[in-house]
Design a protein around this motif. Structure first.
Motif, mmCIF file in Angstrom:
data_model
loop_
_atom_site.group_PDB
_atom_site.id
_atom_site.type_symbol
_atom_site.label_atom_id
_atom_site.label_comp_id
_atom_site.label_asym_id
_atom_site.label_seq_id
_atom_site.Cartn_x
_atom_site.Cartn_y
_atom_site.Cartn_z
ATOM 1 N N LEU A 155 26.092 20.816 -3.095
ATOM 2 C CA LEU A 155 25.342 20.160 -4.091
ATOM 3 C C LEU A 155 25.139 20.988 -5.931
ATOM 4 C CD1 LEU A 155 21.990 19.779 -2.651
ATOM 5 C CD2 LEU A 155 24.004 18.302 -2.539
ATOM 6 N N PRO A 156 25.617 19.304 -6.026
ATOM 7 C CA PRO A 156 25.840 19.823 -8.057
ATOM 8 C C PRO A 156 24.272 20.752 -9.084
ATOM 9 C CG PRO A 156 25.393 17.876 -7.825
ATOM 10 C CD PRO A 156 25.230 18.522 -5.996
ATOM 11 N N VAL A 157 24.320 21.458 -9.915
ATOM 12 C CA VAL A 157 23.442 21.983 -10.461
ATOM 13 C C VAL A 157 23.608 21.659 -12.056
ATOM 14 C CG1 VAL A 157 22.005 23.652 -11.371
ATOM 15 C CG2 VAL A 157 22.858 23.896 -8.463
ATOM 16 N N GLY B 131 35.450 26.923 -5.093
ATOM 17 C CA GLY B 131 34.617 27.596 -5.759
ATOM 18 C C GLY B 131 34.203 26.807 -6.772
ATOM 19 N N VAL B 132 34.299 27.120 -7.746
ATOM 20 C CA VAL B 132 32.710 26.675 -8.608
ATOM 21 C C VAL B 132 33.857 25.421 -9.938
ATOM 22 C CG1 VAL B 132 30.832 26.849 -10.170
ATOM 23 C CG2 VAL B 132 31.256 27.556 -8.140
ATOM 24 N N LEU B 133 33.234 24.500 -10.232
ATOM 25 C CA LEU B 133 34.120 23.602 -11.809
ATOM 26 C C LEU B 133 32.535 23.303 -12.909
ATOM 27 C CD1 LEU B 133 35.667 22.624 -14.192
ATOM 28 C CD2 LEU B 133 34.958 20.385 -12.290
ATOM 29 N N PHE B 134 32.691 24.266 -13.797
ATOM 30 C CA PHE B 134 31.104 24.394 -14.908
ATOM 31 C C PHE B 134 32.127 23.495 -15.874
ATOM 32 C CE2 PHE B 134 29.261 26.572 -18.492
ATOM 33 C CZ PHE B 134 27.450 26.436 -18.369
ATOM 34 N N LEU B 135 31.270 22.636 -16.000
ATOM 35 C CA LEU B 135 31.168 21.556 -17.760
ATOM 36 C C LEU B 135 29.950 22.402 -17.909
ATOM 37 C CD1 LEU B 135 31.689 18.049 -15.317
ATOM 38 C CD2 LEU B 135 33.322 19.612 -16.038
ATOM 39 N N GLY C 81 35.815 31.603 -4.594
ATOM 40 C CA GLY C 81 36.256 30.818 -4.664
ATOM 41 C C GLY C 81 36.668 31.561 -5.958
ATOM 42 N N PRO C 82 37.651 30.521 -7.135
ATOM 43 C CA PRO C 82 37.644 30.050 -9.452
ATOM 44 C C PRO C 82 36.079 29.614 -9.453
ATOM 45 C CG PRO C 82 39.152 28.975 -8.154
ATOM 46 C CD PRO C 82 38.368 29.268 -6.352
ATOM 47 N N PHE C 83 35.630 29.973 -10.150
ATOM 48 C CA PHE C 83 35.241 29.754 -11.251
ATOM 49 C C PHE C 83 35.787 29.650 -12.407
ATOM 50 C CE2 PHE C 83 31.992 30.070 -14.912
ATOM 51 C CZ PHE C 83 31.233 29.534 -14.188
ATOM 52 N N VAL C 84 35.444 28.267 -12.867
ATOM 53 C CA VAL C 84 36.442 27.299 -13.823
ATOM 54 C C VAL C 84 35.579 26.682 -15.147
ATOM 55 C CG1 VAL C 84 38.640 25.674 -14.180
ATOM 56 C CG2 VAL C 84 37.999 26.796 -11.748
ATOM 57 N N PRO C 85 34.966 26.995 -16.122
ATOM 58 C CA PRO C 85 34.607 27.083 -17.138
ATOM 59 C C PRO C 85 35.407 25.992 -18.149
ATOM 60 C CG PRO C 85 35.381 29.250 -18.037
ATOM 61 C CD PRO C 85 36.093 29.179 -16.792
ATOM 62 N N VAL C 86 35.171 24.979 -18.790
ATOM 63 C CA VAL C 86 35.760 24.138 -18.982
ATOM 64 C C VAL C 86 34.214 23.883 -20.035
ATOM 65 C CG1 VAL C 86 36.114 21.595 -19.259
ATOM 66 C CG2 VAL C 86 35.942 22.994 -17.581
ATOM 67 N N ASN C 87 34.592 23.840 -21.659
ATOM 68 C CA ASN C 87 33.869 22.830 -22.449
ATOM 69 C C ASN C 87 34.026 21.455 -23.025
ATOM 70 O OD1 ASN C 87 32.670 22.432 -24.932
ATOM 71 N ND2 ASN C 87 33.227 24.362 -26.052
ATOM 72 N N CYS C 88 33.220 20.599 -22.532
ATOM 73 C CA CYS C 88 33.505 19.423 -22.463
ATOM 74 C C CYS C 88 33.794 18.654 -23.709
ATOM 75 C CB CYS C 88 32.747 18.310 -21.628
ATOM 76 S SG CYS C 88 32.853 18.960 -20.142
ATOM 77 N N GLY C 89 33.500 19.470 -25.135
ATOM 78 C CA GLY C 89 33.373 19.226 -26.351
ATOM 79 C C GLY C 89 34.607 19.416 -27.303
ATOM 80 N N ASP D 128 42.370 14.959 -1.345
ATOM 81 C CA ASP D 128 40.903 15.725 -1.139
ATOM 82 C C ASP D 128 40.686 16.959 -1.877
ATOM 83 O OD1 ASP D 128 39.810 13.540 -0.138
ATOM 84 O OD2 ASP D 128 40.968 15.115 2.430
ATOM 85 N N VAL D 129 39.595 17.341 -2.364
ATOM 86 C CA VAL D 129 39.048 18.561 -3.474
ATOM 87 C C VAL D 129 38.001 18.559 -2.532
ATOM 88 C CG1 VAL D 129 40.471 18.242 -5.618
ATOM 89 C CG2 VAL D 129 37.584 17.263 -4.846
ATOM 90 N N SER D 130 37.183 20.402 -2.203
ATOM 91 C CA SER D 130 35.762 20.479 -2.028
ATOM 92 C C SER D 130 35.758 22.231 -3.318
ATOM 93 C CB SER D 130 36.131 21.443 -1.031
ATOM 94 O OG SER D 130 35.046 22.741 -0.393
ATOM 95 N N VAL D 131 34.859 21.239 -4.231
ATOM 96 C CA VAL D 131 34.563 21.752 -5.352
ATOM 97 C C VAL D 131 33.429 21.456 -5.502
ATOM 98 C CG1 VAL D 131 34.361 21.843 -7.959
ATOM 99 C CG2 VAL D 131 36.639 21.306 -6.537
ATOM 100 N N ARG D 132 32.526 22.726 -6.032
ATOM 101 C CA ARG D 132 30.986 22.609 -6.601
ATOM 102 C C ARG D 132 30.349 22.131 -8.124
ATOM 103 N NH1 ARG D 132 25.731 26.500 -5.733
ATOM 104 N NH2 ARG D 132 24.170 24.720 -5.241
ATOM 105 N N VAL D 133 30.231 20.888 -8.943
ATOM 106 C CA VAL D 133 30.387 21.386 -10.056
ATOM 107 C C VAL D 133 28.344 21.788 -10.248
ATOM 108 C CG1 VAL D 133 29.982 19.101 -11.847
ATOM 109 C CG2 VAL D 133 31.944 19.321 -9.501
ATOM 110 N N LEU D 134 28.736 22.647 -11.510
ATOM 111 C CA LEU D 134 27.562 22.785 -12.007
ATOM 112 C C LEU D 134 27.674 22.767 -13.650
ATOM 113 C CD1 LEU D 134 27.817 26.490 -11.139
ATOM 114 C CD2 LEU D 134 26.435 24.912 -9.983
#
Length: 501
Positions: free
Chosen positions: A187-189, A260-264, A216-224, A297-303
């Motif tokens: 579930l996303p947070v 893993g986790v995609l951090f937006l 899994g990986p933790f991939v941080p993304v600065n959307c701005g 297909d992807v298995s990624v949790r979005v934070l």
């Protein structure tokens, strides 16, 4: 305060044979002939009584780890004296047990009064079973509170190991939510909070505690910070030759977070067109790369994290409502540092330890003036700004002596010396309170309350609180900031005056 007892406002931890701290129990009873008997019952419950004989002692007493229970005579119910004492103790965090002779024969309405004031239990001190009942009540509360403390200590230790520091009730709520949500791996947070409150650190903690995705990986993304021209390719990837310059295949950020986790971070900065594509990924767990014909297909949790009001942005058509609801399945709001002053000192100590490697002779301690100065200034950058201040102070320090007031930068001194209000504001305020209109209005309040000062002031406090609630649209944290009181005080007063939130 009874002679020979611990100093008012302080609790003494008495050690038993198993090295557990013995609880200290506050006792208030205006009838001196009953105090000795009640004190003995408290001792029988393996606790240490702290008898308060004067109201001034009761006002300054503080809640602590080893002092969380209060035993209070309800006193004269007609004047509400005992109720006020119970309310004050509850506001400080105490679990209050109320008692009085003959309570079993009271009407139900009367029995509700101490419970409404905040007592956890009402006992009849004239019953033969009263000593046993009170002893069991004290032991039960101490047992539960002790277990809560142990659980809280474990939570704090877990989060400290992940770089998150907090002692306040507000941060305990955040920590518990992070631990709970980490177990729901798919579930996303949505994490909200002002700049510098530690949203990415919390997201990393959720990832580390996630039993399914922590490997899994933790991939941080600065959307701005992503170029609008390349944002689709950055997120979804592209096939080689999909556009000019696409000389090799690119997986994209979403597929890079597989397992893993995609951090937006700064999710509010996402372009509306990209929001719709991200929504599809969240709904279908599939990604279509630029230039490809088939989804993968992807298995990624979005934070996701934001320091903006997304609901307000929805009203302004700047953020998609459907994406918000998809991201907001689980949500955590990190309070700003100004709303949790208890966290300032432990954070300073933590950052001081982190900075010891910066210089050969790093300070090993901080004096009280240094922390008090930080407590009195604005820190709009929150925890990030605090860490920068500590780092600067450590680098400037020429010895291993404790950090002191003189180690702070000049701009901090200017803030501390800045008057709270300008002379013009002070004059306008004075003119307002001295005006005939104001005096006439307050006389009306006094007359409506039979010139009872306490009731009149409570009426004014209620009106001030209601006005602040209206201005902030019911946001209690903003009410606390506006009125210069704590969030807990706002919560207690809202319930005291039965205001609608």
């Amino acid at each position: 305060m009874k002679s020979g007892d611990p100093e008012v406002g302080d609790f003494v931890a008495f050690r038993s044979q198993d090295n557990e701290a013995t609880a200290c129990v506050i006792l208030w009873d205006e009838h001196s002939h009953r105090r000795q008997g009640i004190s003995q019952i408290i001792v029988d419950a393996n606790a240490q009584p702290m008898i308060i004989e004067e109201l001034c002692g009761l006002r300054v007493v503080r809640y602590s780890r080893d002092g969380c229970v209060a035993v209070v005579s309800t006193g004269a119910l007609a004047c509400g004296f005992g109720m006020e004492i119970i309310r004050d103790l509850k506001a400080k965090g105490f679990k209050a047990i109320a008692y009085e002779d003959g309570t079993e024969s009271w009407p139900i309405r009367t029995k509700c009064l101490p419970l409404l004031a905040g007592a956890v239990q009402l006992l009849d001190s004239s019953k033969q079973t009263f000593p046993r009942d009170l002893c069991e009540a004290i032991e039960g509360i101490v047992r539960i509170e002790t277990q809560k403390r142990r659980d809280a200590d474990k939570v704090k230790a877990t989060m400290r190991a992940l770089g998150l520091i907090g002692e306040s009730a507000e941060m305990m709520t955040v920590f518990l939510a992070a631990i709970r949500f980490s177990a729901v791996s798919d579930l996303p947070v949505l994490i909200s909070g002002e700049t510098g409150t530690g949203k990415e650190a919390l997201a990393r903690a959720v990832h580390s505690l996630d039993p399914k995705r922590n490997q899994g990986p933790f991939v941080p993304v600065n959307c701005g910070a992503i170029s609008r021209a390349l944002v689709e390719s950055e997120f979804f990837g592209h096939r080689r030759g999909a556009f000019t310059g696409a000389e090799r295949e690119r997986k994209g950020l979403i597929r890079s977070a597989e397992g893993g986790v995609l951090f937006l971070d700064e999710i509010a900065e996402l372009d509306l067109s990209l929001q719709s594509r991200l929504l599809r990924v969240l709904q279908e767990n599939r990604v279509l790369s630029v230039g490809e014909d088939r989804e993968v297909d992807v298995s990624v949790r979005v934070l996701a994290a934001t320091n903006r009001d997304l609901e307000q942005m929805i009203e302004q058509y700047k953020f998609r409502a459907d994406l918000f609801h998809r991201l907001n399945v689980l949500s955590i709001s990190i309070p700003p540092l100004r709303e949790r002053p208890e966290d300032l000192a432990p954070l300073v100590e933590h950052f001081l330890q982190k900075c010891r490697s910066l210089t050969i002779q790093a300070p090993k301690a901080v004096d009280a003036d240094f922390i008090e100065a930080l407590r009195q200034i604005e820190l709009p950058g929150n925890v990030r700004q605090l860490e920068n201040l500590i780092r600067q102070a450590v680098v400037r320090k020429a010895s291993d002596l404790p950090l002191s007031l003189s180690d702070l930068p000049e701009e901090i001194f200017r803030q501390l010396l800045k008057p709270n209000e300008s002379p013009v504001t002070n004059k306008l305020t004075a003119d307002l309170f001295d005006s005939e209109t104001f005096i006439s209005s307050f006389v009306g309040v006094l007359e409506a309350n039979d010139w009872n000062l306490k009731r009149s002031l409570e009426r004014c406090e209620r009106q001030a609180l209601a006005a602040a609630m209206k201005r902030t649209h019911g946001n209690q944290s903003e009410v606390a900031r506006l009125l210069g009181i704590t969030s807990r005080s706002v919560y207690n007063k809202v319930h005291k005056y039965q205001l609608k939130t």
